[in-house]
Design a protein around this motif. Sequence first.
Motif, mmCIF file in Angstrom:
data_model
loop_
_atom_site.group_PDB
_atom_site.id
_atom_site.type_symbol
_atom_site.label_atom_id
_atom_site.label_comp_id
_atom_site.label_asym_id
_atom_site.label_seq_id
_atom_site.Cartn_x
_atom_site.Cartn_y
_atom_site.Cartn_z
ATOM 1 N N PHE A 344 36.277 -123.162 121.053
ATOM 2 C CA PHE A 344 37.085 -122.206 120.305
ATOM 3 C C PHE A 344 36.274 -121.570 119.178
ATOM 4 C CE2 PHE A 344 40.063 -124.780 122.593
ATOM 5 C CZ PHE A 344 40.993 -123.848 123.031
ATOM 6 N N ILE A 345 36.667 -120.381 118.800
ATOM 7 C CA ILE A 345 35.911 -119.606 117.815
ATOM 8 C C ILE A 345 36.538 -119.769 116.440
ATOM 9 C CG2 ILE A 345 35.009 -117.338 117.211
ATOM 10 C CD1 ILE A 345 33.962 -118.500 119.864
ATOM 11 N N GLY A 346 35.725 -120.180 115.483
ATOM 12 C CA GLY A 346 36.159 -120.305 114.104
ATOM 13 C C GLY A 346 35.520 -119.239 113.237
ATOM 14 N N ASP A 347 35.547 -119.468 111.932
ATOM 15 C CA ASP A 347 34.905 -118.522 111.015
ATOM 16 C C ASP A 347 33.392 -118.629 111.064
ATOM 17 O OD1 ASP A 347 37.231 -117.362 110.207
ATOM 18 O OD2 ASP A 347 37.352 -118.372 108.271
ATOM 19 N N TYR A 348 32.878 -119.711 111.673
ATOM 20 C CA TYR A 348 31.428 -119.861 111.833
ATOM 21 C C TYR A 348 31.163 -120.510 113.184
ATOM 22 C CZ TYR A 348 26.542 -120.717 110.716
ATOM 23 O OH TYR A 348 25.157 -120.696 110.728
ATOM 24 N N GLU A 392 15.065 -131.684 122.406
ATOM 25 C CA GLU A 392 14.420 -132.220 121.197
ATOM 26 C C GLU A 392 15.251 -133.360 120.647
ATOM 27 O OE1 GLU A 392 12.860 -129.776 118.103
ATOM 28 O OE2 GLU A 392 12.526 -128.055 119.420
ATOM 29 N N ARG A 393 14.564 -134.311 120.038
ATOM 30 C CA ARG A 393 15.230 -135.367 119.288
ATOM 31 C C ARG A 393 15.078 -135.094 117.798
ATOM 32 N NH1 ARG A 393 12.839 -140.876 120.746
ATOM 33 N NH2 ARG A 393 14.254 -141.475 119.059
ATOM 34 N N PHE A 394 15.981 -135.669 117.030
ATOM 35 C CA PHE A 394 15.991 -135.415 115.593
ATOM 36 C C PHE A 394 15.378 -136.579 114.821
ATOM 37 C CE2 PHE A 394 19.336 -132.706 117.241
ATOM 38 C CZ PHE A 394 19.139 -131.525 116.539
ATOM 39 N N SER A 395 14.704 -136.240 113.735
ATOM 40 C CA SER A 395 14.186 -137.260 112.824
ATOM 41 C C SER A 395 15.068 -137.388 111.588
ATOM 42 C CB SER A 395 12.754 -136.925 112.395
ATOM 43 O OG SER A 395 12.705 -135.650 111.789
ATOM 44 N N GLU A 396 15.969 -136.435 111.394
ATOM 45 C CA GLU A 396 16.950 -136.506 110.314
ATOM 46 C C GLU A 396 18.235 -135.828 110.771
ATOM 47 O OE1 GLU A 396 16.298 -133.644 106.955
ATOM 48 O OE2 GLU A 396 14.305 -133.475 107.876
ATOM 49 N N VAL A 397 19.305 -136.088 110.061
ATOM 50 C CA VAL A 397 20.609 -135.584 110.484
ATOM 51 C C VAL A 397 20.763 -134.113 110.106
ATOM 52 C CG1 VAL A 397 21.634 -137.869 110.280
ATOM 53 C CG2 VAL A 397 21.802 -136.272 108.351
ATOM 54 N N TYR A 398 21.685 -133.425 110.787
ATOM 55 C CA TYR A 398 22.044 -132.051 110.449
ATOM 56 C C TYR A 398 23.497 -132.024 109.978
ATOM 57 C CZ TYR A 398 23.948 -132.382 115.220
ATOM 58 O OH TYR A 398 24.624 -132.779 116.348
ATOM 59 N N GLU A 399 23.881 -130.937 109.329
ATOM 60 C CA GLU A 399 25.224 -130.807 108.753
ATOM 61 C C GLU A 399 26.140 -129.980 109.668
ATOM 62 O OE1 GLU A 399 24.820 -129.108 104.855
ATOM 63 O OE2 GLU A 399 23.282 -130.561 104.245
ATOM 64 N N ILE A 400 27.423 -130.271 109.608
ATOM 65 C CA ILE A 400 28.440 -129.534 110.365
ATOM 66 C C ILE A 400 29.404 -128.904 109.370
ATOM 67 C CG2 ILE A 400 30.331 -129.710 112.039
ATOM 68 C CD1 ILE A 400 28.813 -132.114 113.257
ATOM 69 N N PRO A 401 29.577 -127.572 109.404
ATOM 70 C CA PRO A 401 30.409 -126.910 108.393
ATOM 71 C C PRO A 401 31.896 -126.935 108.730
ATOM 72 C CG PRO A 401 29.426 -125.260 109.819
ATOM 73 C CD PRO A 401 28.894 -126.599 110.288
ATOM 74 N N TYR A 402 32.699 -126.951 107.704
ATOM 75 C CA TYR A 402 34.149 -126.912 107.854
ATOM 76 C C TYR A 402 34.606 -125.646 108.567
ATOM 77 C CZ TYR A 402 39.031 -126.369 106.293
ATOM 78 O OH TYR A 402 40.383 -126.159 106.234
ATOM 79 N N ARG A 403 33.928 -124.525 108.356
ATOM 80 C CA ARG A 403 34.346 -123.249 108.952
ATOM 81 C C ARG A 403 34.291 -123.249 110.472
ATOM 82 N NH1 ARG A 403 30.095 -119.716 106.573
ATOM 83 N NH2 ARG A 403 29.158 -121.784 106.278
ATOM 84 N N SER A 404 33.640 -124.243 111.068
ATOM 85 C CA SER A 404 33.603 -124.365 112.530
ATOM 86 C C SER A 404 34.749 -125.201 113.068
ATOM 87 C CB SER A 404 32.273 -124.992 112.977
ATOM 88 O OG SER A 404 31.196 -124.124 112.736
ATOM 89 N N LEU A 405 35.628 -125.674 112.180
ATOM 90 C CA LEU A 405 36.653 -126.631 112.580
ATOM 91 C C LEU A 405 38.067 -126.067 112.509
ATOM 92 C CD1 LEU A 405 35.241 -129.846 110.826
ATOM 93 C CD2 LEU A 405 34.639 -128.886 113.048
ATOM 94 N N TYR A 406 38.212 -124.754 112.362
ATOM 95 C CA TYR A 406 39.533 -124.145 112.427
ATOM 96 C C TYR A 406 39.428 -122.798 113.118
ATOM 97 C CZ TYR A 406 38.073 -121.594 108.181
ATOM 98 O OH TYR A 406 37.399 -120.814 107.261
ATOM 99 N N SER A 407 40.574 -122.315 113.600
ATOM 100 C CA SER A 407 40.597 -121.105 114.418
ATOM 101 C C SER A 407 40.416 -119.853 113.577
ATOM 102 C CB SER A 407 41.924 -121.031 115.175
ATOM 103 O OG SER A 407 42.057 -119.793 115.849
ATOM 104 N N LYS A 408 39.705 -118.902 114.146
ATOM 105 C CA LYS A 408 39.489 -117.627 113.475
ATOM 106 C C LYS A 408 40.744 -116.771 113.468
ATOM 107 C CE LYS A 408 36.267 -113.726 113.469
ATOM 108 N NZ LYS A 408 34.986 -113.210 114.018
#
Length: 641
Positions: A344-348, A392-408
Amino acid sequence: MKRRDFFRKSAASALGASLVPSVVNAAGLGPIKPDRTIDNWLSMGTGEMREPTRKKEVTYGVAVLGGGLAGMCAAVAAARNGAKVVLVQDRPVLGGNASSEMRVHVNGVTHLKPDNFPERETGIIEEILLHNRFFNPQESFAVWDHVLYDFIYQEDNIDLMLNTQATRAIMSGDKIASAHCWQITTETEYIIHAKQFIDCSGDGLLAASAGALYRTGREASSEFGEKYAPKVADGWQMGATLLMLSKDMGKPVFFDPPSYTIKYDAEKSHPKRNFKAYQDGIWWVEVGSDDDIIGEREIIRHKLMGYMYGVWDYIKNSGKFPEAENLALDWVGSIPGMRESRRFIGDYILSEKDLLGHTHFSDAVAYGGWSLDEHNPGGIENLKEPPSYFHERFSEVYEIPYRSLYSKNISNLFFAGRNISQTHIALSSTRVMATCALMGHAVGIAAAMCVQKNIFPRDITHQYMNELQEKLLREDAFIPNRPARDINDLAKKSALVFASSTSSGDVSLLLDGISRDFNNEVHHWQSDGLPAEVQLEWKNPVTISTVEIKCDTNLRRNIMMRKDSKVSDSFWNDIPKELIKSLELVVRVSGEWIRVGSLNKNMKRLIKFNFDTVKVTAVRIILNDTYGVRNAKLFEIRCYR
């Protein structure tokens, strides 16, 4: 009739005759409902002819659709933050892909480079995994189902509806006013009214029926600048998998494959299709789709059964695996574990570049670190390719933004899980369940805030992001690069903090707002032996009623339940030995020490003591014992009125 056409026609017929009333009639008036007026029911209890019309309308603050780990965490978070919650699950058990029906490991940030150690998830998902360690030491998947049930059942603010599917949204403008649901076991039609809806169902039928924007398939590399995306966009989605388990019978066991078996062609298979630990299932027995993966699900399920038995036939009868002579299938999955469908498409829209570039988001509410694990188009039907590219594998974590978690475009609709606003390549990492659970924790709190403040998800982005992040951090979620700065935490206003002994770290670090050692920086205090004490002092009396402590569960070691019960430097199958087992809390009131709390069998990393409001000049925490190590380690102390 060709076999492929037969299954296509069968799937269409099943949809038309489905017990779930999700078929929209030609006039667009909603689902076709069964006519019960002609039901010839003679009730011997009453002697009456009765009409079994079962329809109920219920109202909640927050409705969570989907009872996987993301949905469970969302429901618990919303309930603990004051909302009345309903959790709707279309299966008889909770857990989604992790349940006994599928038995997928609860992976998250499970193996960072270079040493394969995790950066384990905390908060509600850790509570769930610790709950399992205490109540399911035998590591039974059937018992695990009931551990999850118990975890939800003990929350007062949650009503659970199992065997229930949300079939369509009933709209009021750009808002979902209610969800039309069907509970198959009771033949009951439910209309669930709620202020906020959270779709954690994976496929997102409710969200799709609401008109929420979504996409499927793979984006072209040019759209988001993704180096691992194809040059031209296409419809391919990562496939579903069926798992199995075998058992050593202690004597040779013959295997005769069933009629629908599809032969495994080892000669044409990519060398990376290895059979390591095949006794516990092979994850690459997978079938994807380049079109409508939901509409093809029954076709895919049948194929997967054929391919799975074909692989097992190869193991048992090819002569290449003499060690399998005594093995017999002990459990075989019937419900495929899904990886991808609607996004689904959010604000980001989260993309590959955000993950690999470790984009810092001011609205970060979760994190991930599973490898870019894109399974090949077609799965086992594309034997010439490796089963997954592991870009690719990660050596450190990445962030997930709130704007990807609600509908546009739907104003009161959240998402958590594999259906969030992201690209196909980003999904290849974020889809693992512990990462999805972190999203659920975040949107659960956000939904409760929306109910309490009478606002919408987007309003939090612009007005209340600091409050959401502080609530998450207080509840032991972790947000990379975001220390806690809660102005209501009276511990930060203490004049003095000291400990009876120290073997590593510094007691002042318990107030620095970072509740784990991170990026090679120490944020803990550790005692030198037990018992040990930590004390906070204030110059002037403060009024408190809550003390919260975050202790050690060794976040550099995984504690999920596995089919192979793995124990190593980075996996553990028992209660973490570092966890505080027994402790006491005393406070100083008018020069006198008073005990206000104690625990003799603590089962959580986040320990809360709630007591009658009292005015104190000092707080002392007495640590008596752990589950197996000689020193106690703490990461944070908070005090609240």
